[in-house]
Design a protein around this motif. Structure first.
Motif, PDB file in Angstrom:
ATOM      1  N   MET A   1     -76.651  85.095 -13.772  1.00 38.14           N
ATOM      2  CA  MET A   1     -76.413  83.871 -14.536  1.00 38.14           C
ATOM      3  C   MET A   1     -75.284  83.060 -13.917  1.00 38.14           C
ATOM      4  N   GLY A   2     -74.251  83.747 -13.420  1.00 37.19           N
ATOM      5  CA  GLY A   2     -73.153  83.040 -12.766  1.00 37.19           C
ATOM      6  C   GLY A   2     -73.607  82.301 -11.521  1.00 37.19           C
ATOM      7  N   VAL A   3     -74.491  82.925 -10.735  1.00 35.59           N
ATOM      8  CA  VAL A   3     -75.019  82.279  -9.530  1.00 35.59           C
ATOM      9  C   VAL A   3     -75.854  81.056  -9.911  1.00 35.59           C
ATOM     10  N   LEU A   4     -76.693  81.200 -10.951  1.00 37.09           N
ATOM     11  CA  LEU A   4     -77.498  80.066 -11.403  1.00 37.09           C
ATOM     12  C   LEU A   4     -76.600  78.915 -11.871  1.00 37.09           C
ATOM     13  N   PHE A   5     -75.573  79.250 -12.632  1.00 38.64           N
ATOM     14  CA  PHE A   5     -74.692  78.200 -13.140  1.00 38.64           C
ATOM     15  C   PHE A   5     -73.932  77.504 -12.016  1.00 38.64           C
ATOM     16  N   ASP A   6     -73.505  78.287 -11.034  1.00 39.29           N
ATOM     17  CA  ASP A   6     -72.786  77.688  -9.904  1.00 39.29           C
ATOM     18  C   ASP A   6     -73.646  76.648  -9.191  1.00 39.29           C
ATOM     19  N   GLU A   7     -74.951  76.896  -9.113  1.00 37.86           N
ATOM     20  CA  GLU A   7     -75.833  75.962  -8.412  1.00 37.86           C
ATOM     21  C   GLU A   7     -76.245  74.788  -9.289  1.00 37.86           C
ATOM     22  N   THR A   8     -76.559  75.039 -10.561  1.00 39.40           N
ATOM     23  CA  THR A   8     -77.166  74.009 -11.391  1.00 39.40           C
ATOM     24  C   THR A   8     -76.189  73.276 -12.298  1.00 39.40           C
ATOM     25  N   ARG A   9     -75.101  73.945 -12.681  1.00 38.96           N
ATOM     26  CA  ARG A   9     -74.163  73.416 -13.677  1.00 38.96           C
ATOM     27  C   ARG A   9     -74.870  73.081 -14.990  1.00 38.96           C
ATOM     28  N   ASP A  10     -75.995  73.731 -15.223  1.00 38.06           N
ATOM     29  CA  ASP A  10     -76.721  73.620 -16.484  1.00 38.06           C
ATOM     30  C   ASP A  10     -76.056  74.573 -17.471  1.00 38.06           C
ATOM     31  N   ARG A  11     -75.613  74.050 -18.616  1.00 43.04           N
ATOM     32  CA  ARG A  11     -74.856  74.906 -19.531  1.00 43.04           C
ATOM     33  C   ARG A  11     -75.694  76.051 -20.087  1.00 43.04           C
ATOM     34  N   ARG A  12     -77.030  75.931 -20.054  1.00 43.61           N
ATOM     35  CA  ARG A  12     -77.868  77.066 -20.465  1.00 43.61           C
ATOM     36  C   ARG A  12     -77.713  78.245 -19.512  1.00 43.61           C
ATOM     37  N   HIS A  13     -77.282  77.964 -18.276  1.00 35.51           N
ATOM     38  CA  HIS A  13     -77.139  79.018 -17.275  1.00 35.51           C
ATOM     39  C   HIS A  13     -75.754  79.663 -17.299  1.00 35.51           C
ATOM     40  N   ALA A  14     -74.849  79.132 -18.089  1.00 36.01           N
ATOM     41  CA  ALA A  14     -73.547  79.784 -18.246  1.00 36.01           C
ATOM     42  C   ALA A  14     -73.751  81.045 -19.078  1.00 36.01           C
TER      43      ALA A  14
ATOM     44  N   LEU B   1    -101.157  71.956 -24.372  1.00 35.04           N
ATOM     45  CA  LEU B   1    -100.011  71.220 -23.827  1.00 35.04           C
ATOM     46  C   LEU B   1     -99.320  70.385 -24.897  1.00 35.04           C
ATOM     47  N   ALA B   2    -100.098  69.787 -25.793  1.00 30.05           N
ATOM     48  CA  ALA B   2     -99.501  68.931 -26.823  1.00 30.05           C
ATOM     49  C   ALA B   2     -98.620  69.740 -27.764  1.00 30.05           C
ATOM     50  N   ARG B   3     -99.067  70.948 -28.119  1.00 29.34           N
ATOM     51  CA  ARG B   3     -98.261  71.792 -29.013  1.00 29.34           C
ATOM     52  C   ARG B   3     -96.923  72.136 -28.377  1.00 29.34           C
ATOM     53  N   VAL B   4     -96.940  72.486 -27.093  1.00 25.47           N
ATOM     54  CA  VAL B   4     -95.691  72.836 -26.410  1.00 25.47           C
ATOM     55  C   VAL B   4     -94.798  71.604 -26.288  1.00 25.47           C
ATOM     56  N   ARG B   5     -95.385  70.450 -25.919  1.00 24.47           N
ATOM     57  CA  ARG B   5     -94.600  69.225 -25.795  1.00 24.47           C
ATOM     58  C   ARG B   5     -93.931  68.866 -27.122  1.00 24.47           C
ATOM     59  N   ASP B   6     -94.685  68.941 -28.214  1.00 22.43           N
ATOM     60  CA  ASP B   6     -94.129  68.593 -29.527  1.00 22.43           C
ATOM     61  C   ASP B   6     -93.083  69.606 -29.967  1.00 22.43           C
ATOM     62  N   GLY B   7     -93.318  70.874 -29.644  1.00 25.10           N
ATOM     63  CA  GLY B   7     -92.323  71.887 -29.981  1.00 25.10           C
ATOM     64  C   GLY B   7     -91.017  71.678 -29.240  1.00 25.10           C
ATOM     65  N   LEU B   8     -91.101  71.272 -27.983  1.00 21.86           N
ATOM     66  CA  LEU B   8     -89.894  70.977 -27.208  1.00 21.86           C
ATOM     67  C   LEU B   8     -89.161  69.770 -27.781  1.00 21.86           C
ATOM     68  N   ARG B   9     -89.901  68.777 -28.219  1.00 22.32           N
ATOM     69  CA  ARG B   9     -89.254  67.608 -28.836  1.00 22.32           C
ATOM     70  C   ARG B   9     -88.466  68.024 -30.082  1.00 22.32           C
ATOM     71  N   ALA B  10     -89.049  68.932 -30.871  1.00 26.35           N
ATOM     72  CA  ALA B  10     -88.354  69.406 -32.072  1.00 26.35           C
ATOM     73  C   ALA B  10     -87.095  70.190 -31.705  1.00 26.35           C
ATOM     74  N   LEU B  11     -87.186  71.009 -30.672  1.00 31.95           N
ATOM     75  CA  LEU B  11     -86.015  71.761 -30.227  1.00 31.95           C
ATOM     76  C   LEU B  11     -84.924  70.823 -29.727  1.00 31.95           C
ATOM     77  N   TYR B  12     -85.324  69.821 -28.968  1.00 30.79           N
ATOM     78  CA  TYR B  12     -84.335  68.867 -28.454  1.00 30.79           C
ATOM     79  C   TYR B  12     -83.661  68.105 -29.596  1.00 30.79           C
ATOM     80  N   THR B  13     -84.444  67.726 -30.589  1.00 33.68           N
ATOM     81  CA  THR B  13     -83.890  66.998 -31.730  1.00 33.68           C
ATOM     82  C   THR B  13     -82.850  67.832 -32.473  1.00 33.68           C
TER      83      THR B  13
ATOM     84  N   ARG C   1     -80.096  69.317 -29.306  1.00 36.99           N
ATOM     85  CA  ARG C   1     -79.561  68.309 -28.382  1.00 36.99           C
ATOM     86  C   ARG C   1     -79.227  68.901 -27.014  1.00 36.99           C
ATOM     87  N   GLU C   2     -80.031  69.857 -26.588  1.00 36.92           N
ATOM     88  CA  GLU C   2     -79.889  70.461 -25.266  1.00 36.92           C
ATOM     89  C   GLU C   2     -80.781  69.687 -24.301  1.00 36.92           C
ATOM     90  N   PRO C   3     -80.201  69.012 -23.280  1.00 41.87           N
ATOM     91  CA  PRO C   3     -81.022  68.175 -22.390  1.00 41.87           C
ATOM     92  C   PRO C   3     -82.205  68.908 -21.777  1.00 41.87           C
TER      93      PRO C   3
END
Length: 490
Positions: A244-257, A451-463, A466-468
């Motif tokens: 996870m540390g290696v991933l975070f060092d490369e991406t700086r994505d807070r999910r990878h911290a 695909l629509a179910r996954v797309r809509d589910g991701l929209r709900a998670l983002y709402t 608020r994880e980009p």
């Protein structure tokens, strides 16, 4: 390029397994360790592994002798000067690997290919430390190497044309399925797997669901061979933390911290199975046993199911068959409907009676308690699910509950990986099936769910969060907008 003589540096469990794989395929192998003591341990790994294969009837005794006879063990790296390929399997410390590759560059012939078995470090950084960067690749085997069928072959921006193809062909000769990928932290498997595991720890920290319930949801609901916490304990929490540390060092994505909980366990020396305790203790396991039926009936007399007609009717029928009575003034209201469940609960005269139900597969029922749900209603809902043969997964009334909250971001990451041209759909799916034992690859899952179910589910998670990274990948969004049900194969 034809590979007939190979070297393996580092004969721990992984390195010894890699040496065995080459020898089983008929190649001559030189195994190198730092000193006589380490060499003896490496010999022990080889003898035990091949011995177990004989005991299980997978090898004849004479075949075992032939395999071991193809492996020469030494403490001198100079013995590698005439090999066609060297695979490094030393600890995941970049400075150690760079030092080794500089030495191998000096020793080996200019045409020799040098490969690292790293699971997440930069192959480019290792290659750049040599005088032959075009002939350095990643060759990432999975543990145990004699059993696991996947090899990730990693090329860099300076890899010579044909080297990746040659190494991929060699992997096929070894009986492995090779996936060719670019040099990004984590490659395919760890780049998709570790953020999912880290996210599970985050959901547990947020109190969305408990350890055992999250593991049960992913094993029984999705069909994964292990839940995320059982798998983290198997991998080793320290290993997961480092990746996870290696991933975070490369991406700086807070999910990878690395999650704070993961960091705390590693700091305390609770590393999983290797230390006897991690997320679980030595005997920790999920107990999905159902309560005695009469005991549950004493807590609950009546129920009502509301929401999706087909699923609701099916659940109500199962409850009636188990001897429970539907009622317009029930003890518990089971709501199969879109979340938030609280919006449905507040329409009731007594919102404390409502529990959200999300059926996952044939075995799991996620049970979402709202801020108003009473403990009596939550307990009754759990007992009812057990009685009708479902494993209850209690959770909070949050977007995605447990399964979708963990699975959809993982699928979204796979779409982004493909859309970036990093790996093909076929290779990504094969990598997750063979490297992790998944019943289906991420794109197979996406097209199965819709695909629509996954797309809509991701929209709900983002709402909600608020994880980009939870925002649907552009390609996924475009395909749903175009009413396309499958991903284009390039």
């Amino acid at each position: 390029m034809a590979f007939e003589r190979v070297g393996v540096v580092g004969l721990g469990t992984m390195g010894a397994g890699i040496a065995e794989v080459f020898a089983r395929a008929g190649l001559r192998v030189i195994g190198v360790e730092a000193d006589a003591e380490a060499l003896a341990r490496g010999r022990g790994h080889l003898e035990r592994s091949t011995g177990k294969a004989v005991d299980k009837g997978r090898l004849a005794p004479e075949q075992r002798d032939e395999i071991l006879g193809r492996i020469t063990l030494t403490t001198s790296r100079e013995d590698l000067r005439d090999v066609d390929l060297v695979v490094e399997a030393i600890p995941e410390i970049l400075d150690y690997k760079i030092s080794l590759f500089k030495d191998l560059d000096r020793i080996c012939e200019p045409g020799t290919v040098l490969a690292t078995n790293t699971s997440s470090l930069s192959v480019t950084a290792i290659a750049a430390a040599t005088g032959r960067p075009g002939r350095v690749v990643g060759m990432h085997f999975f543990n145990p190497a004699p059993v696991m069928k996947l090899v990730e072959v990693v090329g860099t921006v300076v890899t010579e044309p044909g080297v990746v193809a040659d190494v991929t062909a060699l992997a096929g000769r070894l009986g492995k399925t090779a996936v060719a990928v670019g040099d990004r932290a984590g490659f395919v498997v760890n780049r998709l797997l570790l953020p999912y595991l880290n996210h599970a720890a985050a959901l547990m920290e947020l109190g969305v669901a408990g350890r055992d319930d999250i593991d049960a949801a992913m094993r029984l609901g999705v069909g994964l061979p292990m839940g995320p916490f059982g798998l983290l304990d198997l991998i080793g929490l320290d290993t997961a933390y480092e990746v996870m540390g290696v991933l975070f060092d490369e991406t700086r994505d807070r999910r990878h911290a690395p999650s704070p909980l993961l960091r705390e366990l590693v700091t305390a020396g609770l590393l999983g199975r290797k230390s006897g305790r991690g997320f679980y203790g030595e005997s920790g396991a999920y107990d999905g046993g159902a309560p005695h039926r009469e005991q549950a009936r004493s807590r609950l007399g009546t129920f009502k199911v509301v929401g999706y007609e087909d699923e609701g009717d099916g659940l109500a029928e199962r409850l009636r068959a188990a001897g429970f009575k539907p009622s317009e003034d029930p003890d518990v209201v089971l709501c199969l409907a879109d979340r938030p469940v609280i919006e449905h609960a507040v329409r009731l005269p007594d919102p404390a009676r409502m529990v959200g139900v999300h059926l996952v597969g044939e075995q799991v029922a996620e049970l979402a308690s709202t801020a108003l749900t009473s403990e009596r209603a939550a307990t009754a809902a759990r007992d009812l699910m057990k009685i009708v043969g479902l494993t209850p997964v209690p959770c909070k009334d949050r977007a995605g509950f447990v399964v979708d909250a963990l699975l959809f971001p993982f699928l979204n990451d796979a779409v982004r990986m493909y859309d970036a041209g990093y790996a093909s759909i076929e290779d990504i799916d094969a990598a997750m099936r063979l490297g992790c034992g998944y019943p289906a690859g991420p794109f197979e899952m996406l097209e199965s769910f819709g695909l629509a179910r996954v797309r809509d589910g991701l929209r709900a998670l983002y709402t909600e969060y608020r994880e980009p990274a939870f925002a649907p990948a552009s390609l996924l969004d475009q395909l749903v907008t175009a009413d396309v049900s499958e991903f284009p194969r390039r």
